[in-house]
Scaffold this active site. Structure first.
Site, PDB file in Angstrom:
ATOM      1  N   PRO A   2      88.975  69.547  13.645  1.00  0.00           N
ATOM      2  CA  PRO A   2      88.578  69.459  14.811  1.00  0.00           C
ATOM      3  C   PRO A   2      89.765  69.149  16.098  1.00  0.00           C
ATOM      4  CG  PRO A   2      88.135  67.493  13.559  1.00  0.00           C
ATOM      5  CD  PRO A   2      88.796  68.689  12.752  1.00  0.00           C
ATOM      6  N   GLU A   3      89.444  69.815  17.263  1.00  0.00           N
ATOM      7  CA  GLU A   3      90.504  69.790  18.201  1.00  0.00           C
ATOM      8  C   GLU A   3      89.746  68.929  19.370  1.00  0.00           C
ATOM      9  OE1 GLU A   3      92.503  73.359  19.472  1.00  0.00           O
ATOM     10  OE2 GLU A   3      92.510  74.097  17.387  1.00  0.00           O
ATOM     11  N   HIS A  89      81.286  61.694  -0.273  1.00  0.00           N
ATOM     12  CA  HIS A  89      82.382  61.845   0.681  1.00  0.00           C
ATOM     13  C   HIS A  89      82.661  60.545   1.715  1.00  0.00           C
ATOM     14  CE1 HIS A  89      83.432  65.297  -1.344  1.00  0.00           C
ATOM     15  NE2 HIS A  89      82.551  66.025  -0.882  1.00  0.00           N
ATOM     16  N   ARG A 111      88.351  65.642   2.716  1.00  0.00           N
ATOM     17  CA  ARG A 111      89.711  65.859   2.619  1.00  0.00           C
ATOM     18  C   ARG A 111      90.656  64.575   2.951  1.00  0.00           C
ATOM     19  NH1 ARG A 111      91.081  71.885   5.331  1.00  0.00           N
ATOM     20  NH2 ARG A 111      88.934  72.808   5.287  1.00  0.00           N
TER      21      ARG A 111
END
Ligand code: ZN
Length: 279
Positions: A2-3, A89, A111
């Site tokens: 994500p930016e 997760h 992650r």
């Protein structure tokens, strides 16, 4: 990953659902979910009311009716989901209530590069983000100062605009798109570009990110999902990033991909010439 536009999309989603709600419970479910810089355990925010959701660059924080804020960084694959299906997760879990209504806000992260933390604010900014420069959408952003700072650096222009301590929020995708739009080669030296060229790059970055925010953010990572659980893949048209061998939309020459800091740069070899001569 994500930016800024994706994080802004998440911020807007959180704002829509959470302002004015009380955090009844906050539970950390994974040892790495809490940033080591957290000044308190996650359950310290239990009982707090959410007043605002703010953002600088890729940092998000929940302003609470307390001395401290809940800070979050999505890292590579962090997601906020409201009442999702169970997931292995899920790293942190917040029960948020309004009246009798209760919802579960999940912070999921496959992650585990993302994190949450409990931090004091300094002039409205959490401690972990104090070294992060304002992004182009903040009132504190001073473009003239950023241009001068970049111009002083003896590094490639792309390296300079990715440096979150100079200007925050620009990542690899939007850097390539901005440089294409500004017709500046990613490997041009920042110190060799004119101030007006650097200004053009920053203006283009702002424009490209503003457009992406309008579309709802974009991500090429299917791990990223926005706050509603919708797919984070928003289809904005890309001119350079990921377009290797495709014709440049401006001149038709094939877009080239070169290695850049363990990743890639995409550019048009005709529209974007390396500037190495002195100004
Ligand atoms: Zn071109």
């Amino acid at each position: 990953m994500p930016e800024l536009p994706e994080v802004e999309t998440v911020r807007r989603g959180l704002e829509k659902h959470l302002i004015g709600r009380k955090i009844q419970r906050a539970t950390q479910l994974h040892p790495r979910a809490l940033n080591p810089r957290s000044q308190a355990p996650l359950d310290a925010i239990a009982g707090a009311k959410i007043l605002e959701i703010r953002r600088r660059g890729k940092f998000l924080w929940f302003v609470l009716d307390r001395e401290y804020a809940l800070v979050a960084h999505l890292g590579m694959s962090g997601q906020f989901l409201i009442n999702p299906d169970e997931s292995k997760h899920t790293r942190a879990l917040l029960t948020v209530s309004r009246g009798l209504r209760k919802d579960q806000l999940h912070f999921n992260d496959q992650r585990t590069f993302g994190w949450v933390s409990v931090e004091e604010l300094h002039n409205g900014i959490p401690s972990s983000a104090t070294a992060i420069a304002p992004d182009p959408f903040e009132s504190k952003y001073d473009q003239g100062k950023v241009v001068a700072e970049i111009n002083r650096r003896n590094v490639k222009i792309k390296t300079a605009i990715l440096n979150q301590n100079i200007v925050s929020g620009i990542g690899n995708i939007y850097a390539d798109e901005s440089l294409w739009l500004a017709k500046i080669h990613p490997e041009s030296l920042a110190s060799v570009l004119t101030k007006s060229e650097i200004k053009r790059v920053l203006d283009c970055a702002t424009e490209v990110m503003r457009k992406a925010i309008v579309v709802g953010g974009t991500s090429f990572d299917d791990l990223y999902i926005n706050v509603n659980g919708e797919s984070g893949y928003f289809d904005i048209s890309l001119n350079a990033y990921g377009q290797e061998d495709e014709p440049c939309p401006r001149c038709g020459r094939a877009i080239k991909r070169i290695a850049f800091a363990n990743r890639s740069s995409h550019f048009c070899p005709r529209c974007q010439r390396v500037k190495s001569s002195t100004r």
